[in-house]
Design a protein around this motif. Sequence first.
Motif, PDB file in Angstrom:
ATOM      1  N   ALA A 158       0.921  -1.106  -0.175  1.00 27.08           N
ATOM      2  CA  ALA A 158       0.039  -0.068   0.233  1.00 27.08           C
ATOM      3  C   ALA A 158       0.915   1.247  -0.139  1.00 27.08           C
ATOM      4  CB  ALA A 158      -0.873   0.135   1.167  1.00 27.08           C
ATOM      5  N   HIS A 159       0.322   2.278  -0.722  1.00 26.83           N
ATOM      6  CA  HIS A 159       0.909   3.493  -0.605  1.00 26.83           C
ATOM      7  C   HIS A 159      -0.236   4.836  -0.204  1.00 26.83           C
ATOM      8  CE1 HIS A 159       4.295   2.038  -3.117  1.00 26.83           C
ATOM      9  NE2 HIS A 159       3.507   1.302  -3.614  1.00 26.83           N
ATOM     10  N   SER A 160       0.572   5.642   0.360  1.00 24.93           N
ATOM     11  CA  SER A 160      -0.147   6.892   0.749  1.00 24.93           C
ATOM     12  C   SER A 160      -0.103   7.817  -0.471  1.00 24.93           C
ATOM     13  CB  SER A 160       0.366   7.710   1.930  1.00 24.93           C
ATOM     14  OG  SER A 160       1.638   8.373   1.637  1.00 24.93           O
ATOM     15  N   LEU A 161      -1.041   8.721  -0.573  1.00 26.30           N
ATOM     16  CA  LEU A 161      -1.084   9.628  -1.636  1.00 26.30           C
ATOM     17  C   LEU A 161       0.202  10.485  -1.673  1.00 26.30           C
ATOM     18  CD1 LEU A 161      -4.871  10.348  -1.983  1.00 26.30           C
ATOM     19  CD2 LEU A 161      -3.466   8.751  -3.011  1.00 26.30           C
ATOM     20  N   GLY A 162       1.052  10.476  -0.591  1.00 33.49           N
ATOM     21  CA  GLY A 162       2.254  11.214  -0.670  1.00 33.49           C
ATOM     22  C   GLY A 162       3.040  10.805  -1.931  1.00 33.49           C
ATOM     23  N   VAL A 163       2.626   9.545  -2.556  1.00 38.96           N
ATOM     24  CA  VAL A 163       3.767   9.211  -3.752  1.00 38.96           C
ATOM     25  C   VAL A 163       3.233  10.305  -5.053  1.00 38.96           C
ATOM     26  CG1 VAL A 163       3.652   6.753  -3.070  1.00 38.96           C
ATOM     27  CG2 VAL A 163       1.793   7.683  -4.492  1.00 38.96           C
ATOM     28  N   LEU A 164       2.298  11.261  -4.729  1.00 42.50           N
ATOM     29  CA  LEU A 164       2.145  11.895  -5.944  1.00 42.50           C
ATOM     30  C   LEU A 164       2.632  13.365  -5.729  1.00 42.50           C
ATOM     31  CD1 LEU A 164      -2.051  11.227  -6.218  1.00 42.50           C
ATOM     32  CD2 LEU A 164      -0.017  10.330  -7.588  1.00 42.50           C
ATOM     33  N   ALA A 165       2.835  13.808  -6.783  1.00 40.53           N
ATOM     34  CA  ALA A 165       3.563  15.283  -6.897  1.00 40.53           C
ATOM     35  C   ALA A 165       2.299  16.499  -7.028  1.00 40.53           C
ATOM     36  CB  ALA A 165       4.534  15.317  -7.887  1.00 40.53           C
ATOM     37  N   ALA A 166       1.576  16.082  -7.759  1.00 39.34           N
ATOM     38  CA  ALA A 166       0.538  17.155  -8.039  1.00 39.34           C
ATOM     39  C   ALA A 166      -0.757  17.105  -7.092  1.00 39.34           C
ATOM     40  CB  ALA A 166      -0.127  17.109  -9.487  1.00 39.34           C
ATOM     41  N   PRO A 167      -1.475  17.999  -6.558  1.00 40.24           N
ATOM     42  CA  PRO A 167      -2.488  18.061  -5.900  1.00 40.24           C
ATOM     43  C   PRO A 167      -3.786  17.273  -6.762  1.00 40.24           C
ATOM     44  CG  PRO A 167      -2.194  20.230  -6.922  1.00 40.24           C
ATOM     45  CD  PRO A 167      -0.812  19.794  -7.020  1.00 40.24           C
ATOM     46  N   THR A 168      -4.561  16.912  -5.894  1.00 39.77           N
ATOM     47  CA  THR A 168      -5.882  15.966  -6.308  1.00 39.77           C
ATOM     48  C   THR A 168      -6.832  16.891  -6.825  1.00 39.77           C
ATOM     49  OG1 THR A 168      -6.638  15.861  -4.040  1.00 39.77           O
ATOM     50  CG2 THR A 168      -5.395  13.871  -5.032  1.00 39.77           C
ATOM     51  N   THR A 169      -6.662  18.191  -6.540  1.00 38.28           N
ATOM     52  CA  THR A 169      -7.932  19.286  -7.123  1.00 38.28           C
ATOM     53  C   THR A 169      -7.927  19.350  -8.520  1.00 38.28           C
ATOM     54  OG1 THR A 169      -6.216  21.108  -7.065  1.00 38.28           O
ATOM     55  CG2 THR A 169      -7.943  20.866  -5.018  1.00 38.28           C
ATOM     56  N   GLN A 170      -6.975  18.758  -9.331  1.00 39.50           N
ATOM     57  CA  GLN A 170      -6.951  18.762 -10.742  1.00 39.50           C
ATOM     58  C   GLN A 170      -6.413  17.229 -11.200  1.00 39.50           C
ATOM     59  OE1 GLN A 170      -7.924  20.773 -13.309  1.00 39.50           O
ATOM     60  NE2 GLN A 170      -8.986  21.949 -11.388  1.00 39.50           N
ATOM     61  N   PRO A 171      -7.356  16.428 -11.064  1.00 38.71           N
ATOM     62  CA  PRO A 171      -6.838  14.796 -11.266  1.00 38.71           C
ATOM     63  C   PRO A 171      -6.036  14.506 -12.522  1.00 38.71           C
ATOM     64  CG  PRO A 171      -9.262  14.979 -10.431  1.00 38.71           C
ATOM     65  CD  PRO A 171      -8.691  16.436 -10.773  1.00 38.71           C
ATOM     66  N   SER A 172      -6.527  15.390 -13.693  1.00 36.10           N
ATOM     67  CA  SER A 172      -5.773  14.932 -14.870  1.00 36.10           C
ATOM     68  C   SER A 172      -4.208  15.361 -14.716  1.00 36.10           C
ATOM     69  CB  SER A 172      -6.157  15.867 -15.824  1.00 36.10           C
ATOM     70  OG  SER A 172      -6.204  17.219 -15.577  1.00 36.10           O
ATOM     71  N   ALA A 173      -4.000  16.327 -13.723  1.00 30.55           N
ATOM     72  CA  ALA A 173      -2.308  16.852 -13.502  1.00 30.55           C
ATOM     73  C   ALA A 173      -1.582  15.601 -12.729  1.00 30.55           C
ATOM     74  CB  ALA A 173      -2.170  18.010 -12.816  1.00 30.55           C
ATOM     75  N   GLY A 174      -2.409  14.593 -12.226  1.00 32.77           N
ATOM     76  CA  GLY A 174      -1.685  13.648 -11.398  1.00 32.77           C
ATOM     77  C   GLY A 174      -0.566  13.117 -11.938  1.00 32.77           C
ATOM     78  N   ARG A 175       0.498  12.977 -11.109  1.00 30.66           N
ATOM     79  CA  ARG A 175       1.815  12.416 -11.188  1.00 30.66           C
ATOM     80  C   ARG A 175       2.413  11.852 -10.295  1.00 30.66           C
ATOM     81  NH1 ARG A 175       4.269  15.129 -15.321  1.00 30.66           N
ATOM     82  NH2 ARG A 175       2.451  16.421 -15.815  1.00 30.66           N
ATOM     83  N   PHE A 176       3.436  10.900 -10.558  1.00 31.28           N
ATOM     84  CA  PHE A 176       4.168  10.506  -9.171  1.00 31.28           C
ATOM     85  C   PHE A 176       5.414  11.285  -9.135  1.00 31.28           C
ATOM     86  CE2 PHE A 176       2.262   6.523 -10.864  1.00 31.28           C
ATOM     87  CZ  PHE A 176       1.473   6.272  -9.544  1.00 31.28           C
TER      88      PHE A 176
END
Length: 332
Positions: A22-40
């Motif tokens: 399992a991973h926390s959402l801390g693996v993401l670099a971009a905020p979740t307010t714009q899901p399309s911008a999600g990146r590790f």
Amino acid sequence: MQNLHTALVALALDGQIKVSTAHSLGVLAAPTTQPSAGRFREMYDAAVVKPLLSFLRATGAPFMVNAYPFYGLTDDTPLDFALFRVGATGVMDAGSGLLYTNALDAQLDSVHSAMDRMGFGDVDVVVAETGWPWAGEGWEVGVGADHAGDYNRNAIRHLGSGVGTPLRPNRTFEVSIFSLFDEDLKPGPLSQRHFGLFHADMTPVYDAGIVTAPEYVGPVSSKITPAVAAPAPAPDTTAADSGGRRWCVPTPAADAAVLQENIDFACGQGGIDCGAIRPGGSCYEPDTLQAHAAYAMNLYFRSNGGHAFDCEFGHTGVVTAADPSFGGCNFT
């Protein structure tokens, strides 16, 4: 994880038990307010996530995330949005043009976007943990039994309904609700110690939709599992899809020099065409010895009748029931 999978393969249990983490959402670099911008996160993506996703794809295991809208509460992610109360208006993702009506979908699709960017959109996602605190400090926004009950009931309804997310429509998500009991010795704010569904005497803290009649809860996936930690493994489909077939792959601990020898040996045999792992070939990416050796060793294994001894390779090969094919790369 690789060693655990190899041990399961040796016991012919790899079709029933999947290995993930399992991973926390801390693996993401971009905020979740714009899901399309999600990146590790940079560097973490190539060093950890990419080889992990390659392993999960090859073994048919899911990518597991801990998603907590409670910890994402901001002016851009208000309480009603986190508690599934926004309704049809929702929040528009300017990058994709998709409408989001709850924060959990936005968090999951940020993970999906990050996986898509790396070419692993076919790997399943499991919600290893989600939940809401029923008590907390006076300054903590959103804590309370009513909010916790609303969130967990709505999360269960939504993830099990088959609606999916805007980026992954028409599907259910396996989910575990955190947690069964409070953790009274946990450090940090008071909310950290009050995610439990039950008191120590087994009386429920609030109605989370776990022990009530199904008609009250709404459509709930049979995969829903109240749990303290990780959920039960996802139902296996590999055995049904493989039709009893087996593939030969390298052991995770195989030495790089030996893997190169295996490639040279397998591809040097008459009638074996290793063009797929040469530049431009359908299996050239990922360009790693482990991936190329898997293709070459399996090709030798299949070409010689698929006997266990054809996957020996000096104790560096192992037979598996998990099809390592992916994308346009087909392990025949």
